[in-house]
Design a protein around this motif. Structure first.
Motif, PDB file in Angstrom:
ATOM      1  N   LYS A 153       0.835  -1.206   0.000  1.00  0.00           N
ATOM      2  CA  LYS A 153       0.000   0.000   0.000  1.00  0.00           C
ATOM      3  C   LYS A 153       0.864   1.249   0.000  1.00  0.00           C
ATOM      4  CE  LYS A 153      -3.942  -1.988   2.487  1.00  0.00           C
ATOM      5  NZ  LYS A 153      -4.673  -1.977   3.765  1.00  0.00           N
ATOM      6  N   GLN A 154       1.911   1.245   0.824  1.00  0.00           N
ATOM      7  CA  GLN A 154       2.803   2.398   0.894  1.00  0.00           C
ATOM      8  C   GLN A 154       3.550   2.602  -0.418  1.00  0.00           C
ATOM      9  OE1 GLN A 154       5.262   1.798   4.339  1.00  0.00           O
ATOM     10  NE2 GLN A 154       3.583   2.144   5.775  1.00  0.00           N
ATOM     11  N   ALA A 155       3.971   1.510  -1.053  1.00  0.00           N
ATOM     12  CA  ALA A 155       4.667   1.612  -2.339  1.00  0.00           C
ATOM     13  C   ALA A 155       3.751   2.209  -3.396  1.00  0.00           C
ATOM     14  CB  ALA A 155       5.175   0.250  -2.783  1.00  0.00           C
ATOM     15  N   LEU A 156       2.495   1.806  -3.397  1.00  0.00           N
ATOM     16  CA  LEU A 156       1.537   2.365  -4.355  1.00  0.00           C
ATOM     17  C   LEU A 156       1.294   3.848  -4.109  1.00  0.00           C
ATOM     18  CD1 LEU A 156      -1.020  -0.568  -4.641  1.00  0.00           C
ATOM     19  CD2 LEU A 156       0.608   0.207  -6.373  1.00  0.00           C
ATOM     20  N   MET A 157       1.243   4.233  -2.839  1.00  0.00           N
ATOM     21  CA  MET A 157       1.084   5.651  -2.522  1.00  0.00           C
ATOM     22  C   MET A 157       2.298   6.444  -2.998  1.00  0.00           C
ATOM     23  SD  MET A 157      -0.738   5.508   1.245  1.00  0.00           S
ATOM     24  CE  MET A 157      -0.196   7.143   1.628  1.00  0.00           C
ATOM     25  N   GLN A 158       3.504   5.906  -2.771  1.00  0.00           N
ATOM     26  CA  GLN A 158       4.721   6.574  -3.210  1.00  0.00           C
ATOM     27  C   GLN A 158       4.763   6.670  -4.723  1.00  0.00           C
ATOM     28  OE1 GLN A 158       6.997   8.039  -1.253  1.00  0.00           O
ATOM     29  NE2 GLN A 158       8.020   8.760  -3.084  1.00  0.00           N
ATOM     30  N   LEU A 159       4.358   5.614  -5.391  1.00  0.00           N
ATOM     31  CA  LEU A 159       4.326   5.610  -6.841  1.00  0.00           C
ATOM     32  C   LEU A 159       3.355   6.658  -7.362  1.00  0.00           C
ATOM     33  CD1 LEU A 159       5.468   4.221  -9.331  1.00  0.00           C
ATOM     34  CD2 LEU A 159       3.564   2.616  -9.213  1.00  0.00           C
ATOM     35  N   SER A 160       2.226   6.805  -6.705  1.00  0.00           N
ATOM     36  CA  SER A 160       1.259   7.818  -7.121  1.00  0.00           C
ATOM     37  C   SER A 160       1.829   9.217  -6.942  1.00  0.00           C
ATOM     38  CB  SER A 160      -0.030   7.602  -6.338  1.00  0.00           C
ATOM     39  OG  SER A 160      -0.516   8.741  -5.754  1.00  0.00           O
ATOM     40  N   LYS A 161       2.586   9.441  -5.856  1.00  0.00           N
ATOM     41  CA  LYS A 161       3.231  10.737  -5.656  1.00  0.00           C
ATOM     42  C   LYS A 161       4.285  10.998  -6.724  1.00  0.00           C
ATOM     43  CE  LYS A 161       2.623  10.824  -0.659  1.00  0.00           C
ATOM     44  NZ  LYS A 161       3.312  10.723   0.631  1.00  0.00           N
ATOM     45  N   THR A 162       5.029   9.959  -7.092  1.00  0.00           N
ATOM     46  CA  THR A 162       6.038  10.087  -8.138  1.00  0.00           C
ATOM     47  C   THR A 162       5.382  10.424  -9.465  1.00  0.00           C
ATOM     48  OG1 THR A 162       7.440   8.485  -7.005  1.00  0.00           O
ATOM     49  CG2 THR A 162       7.900   8.863  -9.328  1.00  0.00           C
ATOM     50  N   ARG A 163       4.273   9.772  -9.752  1.00  0.00           N
ATOM     51  CA  ARG A 163       3.556  10.034 -11.002  1.00  0.00           C
ATOM     52  C   ARG A 163       3.080  11.484 -11.044  1.00  0.00           C
ATOM     53  NH1 ARG A 163      -0.755   5.715 -12.017  1.00  0.00           N
ATOM     54  NH2 ARG A 163      -0.524   5.946  -9.824  1.00  0.00           N
ATOM     55  N   GLU A 164       2.588  11.989  -9.908  1.00  0.00           N
ATOM     56  CA  GLU A 164       2.151  13.384  -9.839  1.00  0.00           C
ATOM     57  C   GLU A 164       3.323  14.334 -10.076  1.00  0.00           C
ATOM     58  OE1 GLU A 164       0.336  13.724  -6.000  1.00  0.00           O
ATOM     59  OE2 GLU A 164      -1.329  12.401  -6.539  1.00  0.00           O
ATOM     60  N   TRP A 165       4.498  14.020  -9.503  1.00  0.00           N
ATOM     61  CA  TRP A 165       5.680  14.856  -9.685  1.00  0.00           C
ATOM     62  C   TRP A 165       6.110  14.855 -11.146  1.00  0.00           C
ATOM     63  CZ3 TRP A 165      10.663  13.815 -11.353  1.00  0.00           C
ATOM     64  CH2 TRP A 165      11.584  14.842 -11.172  1.00  0.00           C
ATOM     65  N   VAL A 166       6.121  13.659 -11.773  1.00  0.00           N
ATOM     66  CA  VAL A 166       6.504  13.554 -13.182  1.00  0.00           C
ATOM     67  C   VAL A 166       5.538  14.359 -14.042  1.00  0.00           C
ATOM     68  CG1 VAL A 166       6.633  11.954 -15.151  1.00  0.00           C
ATOM     69  CG2 VAL A 166       7.708  11.354 -12.963  1.00  0.00           C
TER      70      VAL A 166
END
Length: 183
Positions: A153-166
């Motif tokens: 769950k935490q990895a998916l949240m981090q990935l979503s934040k990374t996608r937003e940054w990109v």
């Protein structure tokens, strides 16, 4: 526990009632699974990290080479670094390596305590010791599964934040390109 032996566990005799019991099979199956996965995750994590180190160390050297062609190689290396970091983030190889190794070692500990009639297994008969083994193995696995689920769950949240940054970076670049006058 009886002294008749039919199987060995790293050259340590395993009594027949234990060797043929479902709790022992579950312990051995899961211990081998977690050990195998830990080895795989460790190897994968280290391969990717060594590749990242190599690429990162090469970029400054390539940037100073004469000619325009090397800038494309530098750009490709930068893209590859970003992709590999994303793979590490998404698949969690480093944390899974450590987690699975810890679970494998905990299962190994239970195995040796049972075989040595030590710890919680001291003074118990065969059936009672194997029942306790089954309970303790399942508790270890349940804890590991819950922690794995939370990490995912935490990895998916981090990935979503990374996608937003990109996406934000892409938006900024698009805006900057639009502001450059055409020649």
């Amino acid at each position: 526990m009886t002294t008749t032996t039919t199987a060995t566990s790293a050259d340590f005799p395993v009594p027949e009632p234990t060797a043929s019991h479902a709790a022992w099979h579950r312990l051995e199956d899961q211990r081998q699974y977690y050990s195998r996965c830990a080895n795989h995750y460790q190897a994968t994590y280290k391969r990717i990290k060594l590749t990242l180190i190599g690429l990162s160390a090469t970029i400054p050297l390539l940037a100073f080479l004469p000619g325009d062609g090397f800038r494309y190689v530098v750009a490709a290396a930068g893209v590859l670094i970003a992709l590999l970091e994303g793979v590490l983030l998404l698949n969690q190889y480093g944390s899974l390596w450590v987690k699975y190794r810890g679970t494998a070692e905990s299962l190994k500990r239970e195995r040796w305590l049972l075989l040595a009639h030590a710890g919680e297994y001291k003074g118990l008969g065969d059936e009672e010791a194997l029942r306790l083994l089954a309970e303790r193995v399942e508790v270890l696995l349940d804890v590991e599964h819950r922690e794995w689920t939370e990490e995912q769950k935490q990895a998916l949240m981090q990935l979503s934040k990374t996608r937003e940054w990109v996406q934000a970076q892409q938006d900024e670049m698009t805006q900057a390109v639009r502001q450059v006058p055409a020649q």
